[in-house]
Write a protein that holds these residues in place. Structure first.
Motif, PDB file in Angstrom:
ATOM      1  N   LYS A  35     -96.823  27.611 -32.640  1.00 12.74           N
ATOM      2  CA  LYS A  35     -97.149  25.841 -33.018  1.00 12.74           C
ATOM      3  C   LYS A  35     -97.661  25.914 -34.534  1.00 12.74           C
ATOM      4  CE  LYS A  35     -98.698  24.329 -28.604  1.00 12.74           C
ATOM      5  NZ  LYS A  35     -99.797  24.108 -27.719  1.00 12.74           N
ATOM      6  N   GLY A  82     -95.528  20.551 -35.152  1.00 11.55           N
ATOM      7  CA  GLY A  82     -94.747  21.052 -33.979  1.00 11.55           C
ATOM      8  C   GLY A  82     -94.828  22.606 -33.867  1.00 11.55           C
ATOM      9  N   LYS A  83     -93.577  23.038 -33.429  1.00 11.03           N
ATOM     10  CA  LYS A  83     -93.320  24.352 -33.108  1.00 11.03           C
ATOM     11  C   LYS A  83     -92.217  25.070 -33.946  1.00 11.03           C
ATOM     12  CE  LYS A  83     -94.711  24.597 -28.346  1.00 11.03           C
ATOM     13  NZ  LYS A  83     -94.358  25.061 -26.977  1.00 11.03           N
TER      14      LYS A  83
END
Length: 300
Positions: A35, A82-83
């Motif tokens: 993340k 986000g990731k």
């Protein structure tokens, strides 16, 4: 989180001109899916001024005039929070190289002692409050676009003898007799071309140990209330070693160093100027120095 990040520019030499787009990619390699709170890249360009210690406290006005001068300052978001996926991912970026504020011009990259003109990219992966961000910096170089201007050479002829030295009459009497003459091919020099000329030893009572050419930068910081002006040596090149035959033309040849020299620059807050010292060292370690002011440009 094992993350590696690189900034790759579209040009391998990292040289760009004002008005051009600065393109490249940020390459991120992650061992695991992780993340993040966003991926950003910043473009910054500034003139950093510094006073020499001998002038600190003399002029209070200096403290206002030596503030950094911002030339470029822009940011792009490459990816929202986000990731990161496992493996290698590339994110493209593009900045326009224009100075929108005063002085409305991008100066050439220059690394000096009291004046530094630096352009930098900084990529950052922002992370949670308890984790350090991952950052990477990359310098790029701004140069003036070459101008196709034919500048006629402006040669400088010189003659060095005890009579030409800036000494009192009594001191000149004790100086050994000598005569050196020569010519510098031009006072105005293209920074991409070598600095050339010649020197001739006509006669000397004391044997010569060495002849050297020094490139000196003269950096001035300040404003109308006062200036801090300092000269520092950039490089020293020996053009003759040991006692030299008389009546022989000794060539002067010096290449200007990249980044540590730039076209002569004069602004209201700072100046970058250059001089050349011709130094003759005698066997008894006495030396004679002749100073020449030169102007650097980037004309083809």
């Amino acid at each position: 989180m094992a993350v590696q990040m690189e900034i790759k520019l579209s040009r391998s030499n990292k040289i760009y001109y004002e008005g051009e787009p600065l393109k490249g990619v940020v390459q991120i390699t992650s061992n695991t899916e992780t993340k993040h709170d966003g991926i950003f890249i910043n473009m910054d360009g500034s003139v950093n001024l510094q006073m020499s210690n001998k002038n600190v406290g003399i002029f209070e006005a200096f403290y206002n005039s030596v503030k950094p001068i911002q030339l470029l300052n822009s940011q792009q978001e490459l990816m929202p929070p986000g990731k990161l996926t496992q493996g290698t991912t590339e994110y493209e970026f593009e900045f326009q190289l224009n100075c929108v504020k005063e002085p409305r011009v991008l100066y050439e990259t220059y690394h000096g002692v009291f004046v530094n003109i630096v352009y930098m990219l900084k990529a950052e992966i922002r992370r949670s409050f308890l984790s350090k961000p991952v950052t990477k910096q990359q310098q790029f170089i701004i140069q003036y676009a070459p101008k196709s201007i034919e500048t006629p050479p402006k040669p400088i002829s010189f003659s060095i003898s005890p009579e030409t030295l800036q000494k009192a009459a009594k001191e000149r009497i004790s100086i050994p007799r000598f005569l050196f003459t020569g010519v510098l091919d031009s006072k105005e020099c293209c920074i991409t071309e070598p600095f050339t000329g010649r020197i001739t030893i006509h006669h000397t009572e004391v044997a010569i140990k060495s002849i050297e050419v020094q490139l000196v930068r003269v950096e001035t910081c300040g404003c109308a209330e006062g200036y801090s002006k300092d000269a520092t040596e950039v490089q020293n090149i020996q053009i003759a070693d040991g006692n030299i035959c008389t009546k022989l033309d000794i060539p002067i040849f010096m290449v200007f160093p990249r980044l540590f020299a730039c076209p002569t620059l004069i602004t209201k807050n700072f100046k970058i100027e250059f001089e050349v010292n011709l130094v003759v060292v005698f066997q008894d370690d006495h030396l004679v120095t002749e100073n020449f002011q030169i102007v650097l440009n980037r004309n083809n």
